[in-house]
Design a protein around this motif. Structure first.
Motif, PDB file in Angstrom:
ATOM      1  N   ALA B  23       0.845  -1.206   0.000  1.00 12.02           N
ATOM      2  CA  ALA B  23       0.000   0.000   0.000  1.00 12.02           C
ATOM      3  C   ALA B  23       0.875   1.249   0.000  1.00 12.02           C
ATOM      4  O   ALA B  23       1.922   1.288   0.641  1.00 12.02           O
ATOM      5  N   ASN B  24       0.443   2.272  -0.725  1.00 15.37           N
ATOM      6  CA  ASN B  24       1.196   3.523  -0.708  1.00 15.37           C
ATOM      7  C   ASN B  24       0.591   4.493   0.310  1.00 15.37           C
ATOM      8  O   ASN B  24      -0.543   4.328   0.753  1.00 15.37           O
ATOM      9  N   ASP B  27      -2.948   6.159  -0.359  1.00 18.53           N
ATOM     10  CA  ASP B  27      -4.101   5.316  -0.030  1.00 18.53           C
ATOM     11  C   ASP B  27      -4.342   5.283   1.473  1.00 18.53           C
ATOM     12  O   ASP B  27      -5.482   5.332   1.937  1.00 18.53           O
ATOM     13  N   GLY B  43      -0.641   8.630 -10.156  1.00 19.49           N
ATOM     14  CA  GLY B  43      -0.181   7.364  -9.588  1.00 19.49           C
ATOM     15  C   GLY B  43       1.210   6.972 -10.052  1.00 19.49           C
ATOM     16  O   GLY B  43       1.641   5.844  -9.833  1.00 19.49           O
ATOM     17  N   GLN B  44       1.914   7.879 -10.706  1.00 19.05           N
ATOM     18  CA  GLN B  44       3.279   7.533 -11.122  1.00 19.05           C
ATOM     19  C   GLN B  44       4.291   8.647 -10.856  1.00 19.05           C
ATOM     20  O   GLN B  44       5.365   8.660 -11.445  1.00 19.05           O
ATOM     21  N   GLY B  45       3.920   9.565  -9.971  1.00 22.87           N
ATOM     22  CA  GLY B  45       4.915  10.559  -9.534  1.00 22.87           C
ATOM     23  C   GLY B  45       5.119  11.720 -10.483  1.00 22.87           C
ATOM     24  O   GLY B  45       5.962  12.566 -10.252  1.00 22.87           O
ATOM     25  N   THR B  46       4.343  11.773 -11.532  1.00 22.04           N
ATOM     26  CA  THR B  46       4.584  12.782 -12.560  1.00 22.04           C
ATOM     27  C   THR B  46       3.824  14.077 -12.321  1.00 22.04           C
ATOM     28  O   THR B  46       4.288  15.150 -12.708  1.00 22.04           O
ATOM     29  N   THR B  51       1.661  15.443  -3.357  1.00 17.81           N
ATOM     30  CA  THR B  51       2.835  15.849  -2.563  1.00 17.81           C
ATOM     31  C   THR B  51       2.469  16.100  -1.101  1.00 17.81           C
ATOM     32  O   THR B  51       1.540  16.857  -0.807  1.00 17.81           O
ATOM     33  N   GLN B  59       7.480  14.801  -0.540  1.00 17.55           N
ATOM     34  CA  GLN B  59       7.515  13.454  -1.115  1.00 17.55           C
ATOM     35  C   GLN B  59       6.213  13.218  -1.860  1.00 17.55           C
ATOM     36  O   GLN B  59       5.187  13.808  -1.517  1.00 17.55           O
ATOM     37  N   LEU B  60       6.276  12.313  -2.819  1.00 19.50           N
ATOM     38  CA  LEU B  60       5.068  11.935  -3.539  1.00 19.50           C
ATOM     39  C   LEU B  60       4.414  10.802  -2.769  1.00 19.50           C
ATOM     40  O   LEU B  60       4.974   9.701  -2.662  1.00 19.50           O
ATOM     41  N   CYS B  62       1.970   8.970  -3.475  1.00 18.49           N
ATOM     42  CA  CYS B  62       1.595   7.807  -4.288  1.00 18.49           C
ATOM     43  C   CYS B  62       2.763   6.868  -4.519  1.00 18.49           C
ATOM     44  O   CYS B  62       2.562   5.705  -4.838  1.00 18.49           O
ATOM     45  N   LEU B  63       3.993   7.361  -4.382  1.00 24.89           N
ATOM     46  CA  LEU B  63       5.171   6.509  -4.596  1.00 24.89           C
ATOM     47  C   LEU B  63       5.858   6.161  -3.275  1.00 24.89           C
ATOM     48  O   LEU B  63       6.953   5.594  -3.269  1.00 24.89           O
ATOM     49  N   THR B  64       5.229   6.523  -2.169  1.00 23.37           N
ATOM     50  CA  THR B  64       5.835   6.257  -0.863  1.00 23.37           C
ATOM     51  C   THR B  64       5.232   4.988  -0.276  1.00 23.37           C
ATOM     52  O   THR B  64       4.029   4.934   0.003  1.00 23.37           O
ATOM     53  N   LEU B  65       6.037   3.967  -0.119  1.00 27.23           N
ATOM     54  CA  LEU B  65       5.552   2.736   0.527  1.00 27.23           C
ATOM     55  C   LEU B  65       5.166   3.095   1.963  1.00 27.23           C
ATOM     56  O   LEU B  65       5.953   3.695   2.694  1.00 27.23           O
ATOM     57  N   GLY B 133       8.050  19.893 -10.052  1.00 30.98           N
ATOM     58  CA  GLY B 133       7.494  18.536 -10.116  1.00 30.98           C
ATOM     59  C   GLY B 133       5.977  18.520 -10.028  1.00 30.98           C
ATOM     60  O   GLY B 133       5.373  17.462  -9.866  1.00 30.98           O
TER      61      GLY B 133
END
Ligand code: FAD
Lengths: 269, 160
Positions: B23-24, B27, B43-46, B51, B59-60, B62-65, B133
């Motif tokens: 899960a990120n 979520d 969902g891909q940091g773009t 943020t 940090q993003l 969506c890309l943070t575990l 970003g």
């Protein structure tokens, strides 16, 4: 999802678990691993991570510097020790990516990524593995994609003489586009002449790569218009750069001499 | 399926949640803890709209575990106001018309908050870099840049 996350306190344990696993992916900063997770990538079922503080260390080691694989781009830009590497770290993504993206992950980031990795390659980078063995980055890149990758715990690099290291990323969107190409050059000089140049490109092949013909053409030369002529002429020799949404292979070959020349003569553009 | 307990601070309050494997953080914040201020965009940091600040750094989400924020401090737009008083960035965004559709706004605010906490008096170039970003498809960025520069002044005035 249905993934399992395994957190190890030491890099050595994580390395052993990774070596024994078929279905695991190591997570550095996660900017690419989590992208894959969010896309529903089914090629791995386990995520391995390590909280070992050794992975975050930056330390002088004789004439070289050891940079932990877990060090982030943001930490590089803030490190006094690594001031010469800051332009390359700053070239990776935007600020939020940089506070996550690690050195270790950049070594394995697929084209067009790997801007920092190109800089590390030019600086005679050597990957340190969990068992203490070292591997030159050229070899590590050559082996990439073939079989399970061993855990890298740090990269050691040369400490360039003041002003001897240059880096430039070429992108269409500024300040944060992906690379048309990136160029890193370590240009040591002896009596005003270049001795032992190392030049590496990012985004000009499946992995960062050195350009030996450029390096040879710089040997014994001076950094002026006449001195760099042969190197500029060799800028794209023997290269077969990738095609992608950013640039065609033709375009990458065509602009390589222009950008190499600007880097060597420190021209704007 | 494995569920892992994770404890962290969210906008100053202790939180304890169970997260599913993989899960990120986005979520977990939205579905697990009901903080809807960080948005899901690409969902891909773009795009940057998710943020958040982790220990003060952008940090993003969506890309943070999710597991990686254990023991750390996470901040979102929900934590920006001081009680009923909006954060200077929020005031400045309203008054400079820095939000149109509003979807990028939470990410812009947090990216800007990270900047102002480090650089209370940023240059225009630093502002542009700080939000590089974060994608906005409405404003053309100029009102956002103006709002962040304005917010920096407001913050300094408030502090003095
Ligand atoms: C929006 C966006 C913009 C980006 N822009 C750029 C850019 O401009 N330039 C650029 O170079 N990259 C860019 N990237 C790619 C990426 O963020 C960076 O390359 C980053 O350095 C990857 O590091 P990470 O720690 O996040 O890797 P992770 O996602 O954690 O890992 C990436 C890969 O490396 C492996 N790995 C990680 N650490 C180790 C280790 N210590 N030992 C062995 N294997 C390891 C992982 O298993 C995985 O296969 C961008 C990514 C995004 C999402």
């Amino acid at each position: 999802m249905g993934l399992t996350v395994e957190t190890y306190a030491s890099a050595a344990e994580a390395a052993r678990a990774l070596a024994a696993a078929q279905d695991a992916r190591y997570l550095g900063g996660g900017t690419l691993v989590m992208r894959a997770v969010n896309y529903g990538d089914q090629s791995f079922r386990r995520i391995l991570r390590a909280t070992d503080p050794a992975l975050g260390r930056i330390a002088a080691q004789g004439g070289r510097i050891s940079v932990g694989a877990g060090v982030t781009m943001a930490e590089i830009t803030e490190s006094r020790e690594l001031g010469f590497l800051a332009p390359a770290a700053r070239a990776v993504g935007g600020p939020a990516i940089r506070s996550m993206a690690t050195v270790g992950g950049n070594l394995f980031a697929a084209h067009p990524y790997g801007d920092l990795a190109a800089a590390l390659l030019a600086l005679d980078g050597r990957a340190v593995l969990a068992d203490g063995r070292e591997q030159a980055l050229d070899e590590l890149f050559a082996a990439r994609g073939r079989g399970q990758q061993p855990l890298v715990t740090a990269v050691t690099i040369a400490r360039p003489e003041r002003g001897a290291f240059r880096f430039r990323k070429v992108s269409r969107v500024k300040p944060k586009g992906v690379s048309v190409m990136s160029i890193a050059a370590w240009l040591p000089r002896s009596g005003g002449r270049i001795a032992g140049a190392r030049v590496a490109y990012g985004a000009m092949g499946p992995t960062p790569r050195r350009v030996p013909r450029v390096e040879q053409a710089l040997e014994g030369r001076t950094l002026d218009a006449a001195g760099v002529q042969a190197a500029v002429a060799a800028a794209a020799e023997g290269l077969d750069p990738p095609e992608d949404a950013i640039a065609s292979a033709w375009y990458r070959r065509a602009v390589a001499p222009v950008h190499l020349r600007r880097l060597l003569l420190e021209e704007d553009g | 399926m494995a569920r892992t307990p994770v404890e962290f601070r969210l906008n100053g309050a202790e939180k304890a949640v169970f997260v599913e494997g993989g899960a990120n953080l986005l979520d977990v914040l939205r579905r697990g803890l009901g903080d809807m201020t960080p948005k899901y965009g690409c969902g891909q940091g773009t795009c940057g709209t998710c943020t958040v600040l982790v220990d003060g750094r952008p940090q993003l989400a969506c890309l943070t575990l999710a597991e990686t924020v254990a023991g750390r401090e996470v901040r979102t737009v929900a934590g920006l106001p001081d009680g009923a008083e909006l954060h200077p960035l929020q005031d400045a965004f309203m008054e400079n018309f820095a939000a149109q559709c509003g979807y990028c706004t939470p990410g812009m605010l947090m990216a800007a908050a990270a900047l102002l906490e480090r650089r209370p008096d940023p240059s225009r170039e630093e502002v542009v870099e700080a939000i590089s970003g974060n994608i906005c498809r409405c404003t053309g960025y100029e009102p956002i840049i103006a709002a962040i520069l304005d917010a920096a002044q407001r913050r300094r005035r408030r502090a003095s």
